[in-house]
Motif scaffolding. Structure first.
Motif, short mmCIF file in Angstrom:
data_model
loop_
_atom_site.label_atom_id
_atom_site.label_comp_id
_atom_site.label_asym_id
_atom_site.label_seq_id
_atom_site.Cartn_x
_atom_site.Cartn_y
_atom_site.Cartn_z
N PRO A 55 0.84 -1.21 0.00
CA PRO A 55 0.00 0.00 0.00
C PRO A 55 0.87 1.25 0.00
CG PRO A 55 -0.01 -1.04 2.15
CD PRO A 55 0.75 -1.95 1.22
N ASP A 56 0.29 2.32 -0.53
CA ASP A 56 0.99 3.60 -0.57
C ASP A 56 0.82 4.31 0.77
OD1 ASP A 56 1.84 3.25 -3.15
OD2 ASP A 56 0.12 4.30 -4.03
N ILE A 57 1.58 3.90 1.75
CA ILE A 57 1.56 4.53 3.06
C ILE A 57 3.00 4.60 3.54
CG2 ILE A 57 1.09 2.37 4.25
CD1 ILE A 57 -0.48 4.02 6.32
N SER A 58 3.37 5.75 3.99
CA SER A 58 4.75 5.94 4.41
C SER A 58 4.93 5.51 5.86
CB SER A 58 5.15 7.41 4.26
OG SER A 58 4.46 8.19 5.23
N GLU A 59 6.17 5.36 6.24
CA GLU A 59 6.48 5.02 7.63
C GLU A 59 6.02 6.14 8.55
OE1 GLU A 59 10.43 3.75 10.08
OE2 GLU A 59 10.29 3.09 8.00
N GLU A 61 3.41 8.09 8.08
CA GLU A 61 1.95 7.98 8.24
C GLU A 61 1.58 6.86 9.21
OE1 GLU A 61 0.01 9.30 4.04
OE2 GLU A 61 1.38 7.58 3.98
N ILE A 62 2.32 5.79 9.18
CA ILE A 62 2.08 4.68 10.11
C ILE A 62 2.32 5.15 11.54
CG2 ILE A 62 2.92 2.42 10.87
CD1 ILE A 62 3.52 1.83 7.88
N GLU A 65 -0.46 7.39 12.75
CA GLU A 65 -1.66 6.60 13.05
C GLU A 65 -1.53 5.91 14.41
OE1 GLU A 65 -5.48 5.42 12.19
OE2 GLU A 65 -4.24 6.75 10.96
#
Length: 76
Positions: A55-59, A61-62, A65
């Motif tokens: 998935p297109d999610i950066s570290e 962004e993780i 969250e």
């Protein structure tokens, strides 16, 4: 114990009866081997259902969250 099963079609009950002839230690080894094989097959089946694209999610962004969830939990 040596049992030849070549070109033999066995029912599950017959297989159980054959396995029952082995010592308890051998039965446990057989069970362990079968369980490992079955879990490997199930894992491979599961892995085939997973998307092959990350998935297109950066570290970053993780991490954001995770921090948001932790903050929400500490408010409760």
């Amino acid at each position: 114990m040596q049992i030849s099963l070549q070109n033999t079609h066995l029912s599950l009950q017959q297989l159980y009866q054959i396995v029952a002839r082995f010592s308890v230690e051998q039965q446990l080894a057989i069970a362990d081997h079968i369980k490992k094989q079955a879990l490997a097959v199930k894992w491979n089946q599961f892995a085939q259902t997973m998307p092959s694209v990350e998935p297109d999610i950066s570290e970053q962004e993780i991490m954001e969250e995770i921090k948001a969830v932790r903050a929400e939990r500490s408010e409760k």
